[in-house]
Design a protein around this motif. Structure first.
Motif, PDB file in Angstrom:
ATOM      1  N   PHE A   2       8.838   5.054   2.496  1.00  0.00           N
ATOM      2  CA  PHE A   2       8.888   5.550   1.131  1.00  0.00           C
ATOM      3  C   PHE A   2       9.616   6.902   1.115  1.00  0.00           C
ATOM      4  CE2 PHE A   2       5.053   2.852   0.783  1.00  0.00           C
ATOM      5  CZ  PHE A   2       5.461   2.051  -0.290  1.00  0.00           C
ATOM      6  N   TRP A   4       8.733   9.819   0.093  1.00  0.00           N
ATOM      7  CA  TRP A   4       7.904  10.946   0.525  1.00  0.00           C
ATOM      8  C   TRP A   4       7.660  10.915   2.029  1.00  0.00           C
ATOM      9  CZ3 TRP A   4       6.283   7.420  -3.182  1.00  0.00           C
ATOM     10  CH2 TRP A   4       5.392   6.433  -2.758  1.00  0.00           C
ATOM     11  N   THR A   5       7.643   9.734   2.659  1.00  0.00           N
ATOM     12  CA  THR A   5       7.472   9.704   4.110  1.00  0.00           C
ATOM     13  C   THR A   5       8.777  10.098   4.805  1.00  0.00           C
ATOM     14  OG1 THR A   5       7.769   7.301   4.050  1.00  0.00           O
ATOM     15  CG2 THR A   5       5.519   8.115   4.212  1.00  0.00           C
ATOM     16  N   VAL A 145       2.999  -3.456  -5.525  1.00  0.00           N
ATOM     17  CA  VAL A 145       2.235  -2.398  -4.876  1.00  0.00           C
ATOM     18  C   VAL A 145       0.755  -2.576  -5.203  1.00  0.00           C
ATOM     19  CG1 VAL A 145       1.828   0.097  -4.768  1.00  0.00           C
ATOM     20  CG2 VAL A 145       4.155  -0.780  -4.923  1.00  0.00           C
ATOM     21  N   LEU A 147      -3.151  -1.088  -4.417  1.00  0.00           N
ATOM     22  CA  LEU A 147      -3.864   0.094  -3.931  1.00  0.00           C
ATOM     23  C   LEU A 147      -4.788  -0.316  -2.794  1.00  0.00           C
ATOM     24  CD1 LEU A 147      -4.685   2.124  -7.169  1.00  0.00           C
ATOM     25  CD2 LEU A 147      -3.013   2.620  -5.394  1.00  0.00           C
ATOM     26  N   THR A 148      -4.244  -0.278  -1.601  1.00  0.00           N
ATOM     27  CA  THR A 148      -5.005  -0.622  -0.405  1.00  0.00           C
ATOM     28  C   THR A 148      -5.382   0.661   0.326  1.00  0.00           C
ATOM     29  OG1 THR A 148      -2.994  -0.762   0.915  1.00  0.00           O
ATOM     30  CG2 THR A 148      -3.751  -2.811  -0.159  1.00  0.00           C
ATOM     31  N   PRO A 150      -4.625   1.552   3.417  1.00  0.00           N
ATOM     32  CA  PRO A 150      -3.481   2.195   4.076  1.00  0.00           C
ATOM     33  C   PRO A 150      -2.558   2.934   3.101  1.00  0.00           C
ATOM     34  CG  PRO A 150      -3.773  -0.031   4.925  1.00  0.00           C
ATOM     35  CD  PRO A 150      -4.712   0.131   3.767  1.00  0.00           C
ATOM     36  N   LEU A 151      -2.344   2.363   1.907  1.00  0.00           N
ATOM     37  CA  LEU A 151      -1.492   3.035   0.929  1.00  0.00           C
ATOM     38  C   LEU A 151      -2.144   4.331   0.455  1.00  0.00           C
ATOM     39  CD1 LEU A 151       1.039   3.175  -0.828  1.00  0.00           C
ATOM     40  CD2 LEU A 151      -0.191   1.864  -2.554  1.00  0.00           C
ATOM     41  N   LEU A 152      -3.438   4.285   0.188  1.00  0.00           N
ATOM     42  CA  LEU A 152      -4.141   5.499  -0.243  1.00  0.00           C
ATOM     43  C   LEU A 152      -4.131   6.557   0.855  1.00  0.00           C
ATOM     44  CD1 LEU A 152      -7.139   3.919  -2.182  1.00  0.00           C
ATOM     45  CD2 LEU A 152      -5.142   5.098  -3.147  1.00  0.00           C
ATOM     46  N   ALA A 154      -1.772   6.868   3.127  1.00  0.00           N
ATOM     47  CA  ALA A 154      -0.397   7.378   3.167  1.00  0.00           C
ATOM     48  C   ALA A 154      -0.158   8.361   2.028  1.00  0.00           C
ATOM     49  CB  ALA A 154       0.595   6.223   3.094  1.00  0.00           C
ATOM     50  N   LEU A 155      -0.679   8.065   0.849  1.00  0.00           N
ATOM     51  CA  LEU A 155      -0.528   8.982  -0.282  1.00  0.00           C
ATOM     52  C   LEU A 155      -1.275  10.289  -0.039  1.00  0.00           C
ATOM     53  CD1 LEU A 155      -0.782   6.482  -3.279  1.00  0.00           C
ATOM     54  CD2 LEU A 155       1.258   7.711  -2.490  1.00  0.00           C
TER      55      LEU A 155
END
Length: 181
Positions: A2, A4-5, A145, A147-148, A150-152, A154-155
Motif C-alpha cells: 500500500f 503508506w507501507t 477490502v 477489515l481483517t 492483519p489489515l487493522l 497494518a493500519l
C-alpha cells in the motif's frame, strides 16, 4: 504494498542509510528536504504506472514504466546531478533511496520465494511486464477490502510510523547543516 507501507519502508531505509553516514562522520543531520524527497520518491513509481496502466491503458501493467530500472537509474542519477549542482546532493541521495525502496518493496515476496519470473518488470520494456494486476476499477478495489486483523494491524503500524515520521520531520532542519569536523 500500500502507499503508506511504501512510504514507511522508504523512510526507514533512508534513515538507516543516512544515519550510517552520520555515524561515520560523512554528513550532518537529516533535513526536512531529504525526508520529503525520500517519502515523495517512494510514491512516484505507482503515481506514474497505475494511472497509465489502469485508466489510460498505455502501458501493460501497474508495474512497468515507473518500476523499470531502465527509467529508475537515469532518473535517480539526473535528480542526484541536479541536487548536487544546487548544493544539496543529500536530497538527491534521499530521492534515489526512496525510489529504490519502492522497487525493493514490490520485489521482496518474489525475492523471498525466488520467483524470478516476477522480476521482469524491473527491465520493462526489454522484458515483458509480469501480469500481476487485473484492475477492475477503484470501486472493486474498495469493495474488496475487508477489515481483517492483519489489515487493522497494518493500519495501526502505519499510524505509528506516520507519527514517528512527523516527529522526526518537525525536529529536523529544512536543509542539512554542514558535516561535523
Amino acid at each position: 504494498m500500500f502507499p503508506w507501507t511504501h512510504a514507511a519502508f522508504g523512510y526507514a531505509l533512508f534513515v538507516v542509510v543516512a544515519g550510517a553516514l552520520v555515524a561515520l562522520g560523512v554528513r550532518g543531520r537529516i533535513s526536512r528536504a531529504e525526508l520529503l524527497a525520500a517519502v515523495a520518491a517512494t510514491q512516484l513509481p505507482d503515481l506514474v504506472d497505475k494511472p497509465l496502466a489502469w485508466y489510460f491503458a498505455v502501458i501493460p501493467s501497474g508495474r512497468s514504466l515507473g518500476h523499470s530500472l531502465i527509467v529508475t537509474v537515469p532518473l535517480s542519477l539526473a535528480v542526484l546531478a541536479v541536487a548536487r549542482h544546487r548544493g544539496h546532493a543529500e536530497v538527491g541521495l534521499a530521492f534515489a533511496v526512496g525510489y529504490a525502496s519502492h522497487l525493493l518493496g514490490d520485489s521482496y515476496v518474489a525475492l523471498y520465494y525466488w520467483r524470478v519470473e516476477e522480476f521482469t518488470f524491473l527491465l520493462w520494456p526489454v522484458l515483458p511486464a509480469y501480469p500481476y494486476d487485473d484492475f477492475a476499477g477503484l470501486g472493486a478495489l474498495v469493495d474488496g477490502v475487508a477489515l481483517t486483523a492483519p489489515l487493522l494491524a497494518a493500519l495501526a503500524l502505519a499510524a505509528v510510523g506516520g507519527l514517528v515520521f512527523l516527529g522526526h520531520f518537525l525536529r529536523a532542519p529544512w536543509w542539512s547543516p554542514p558535516r561535523p569536523d
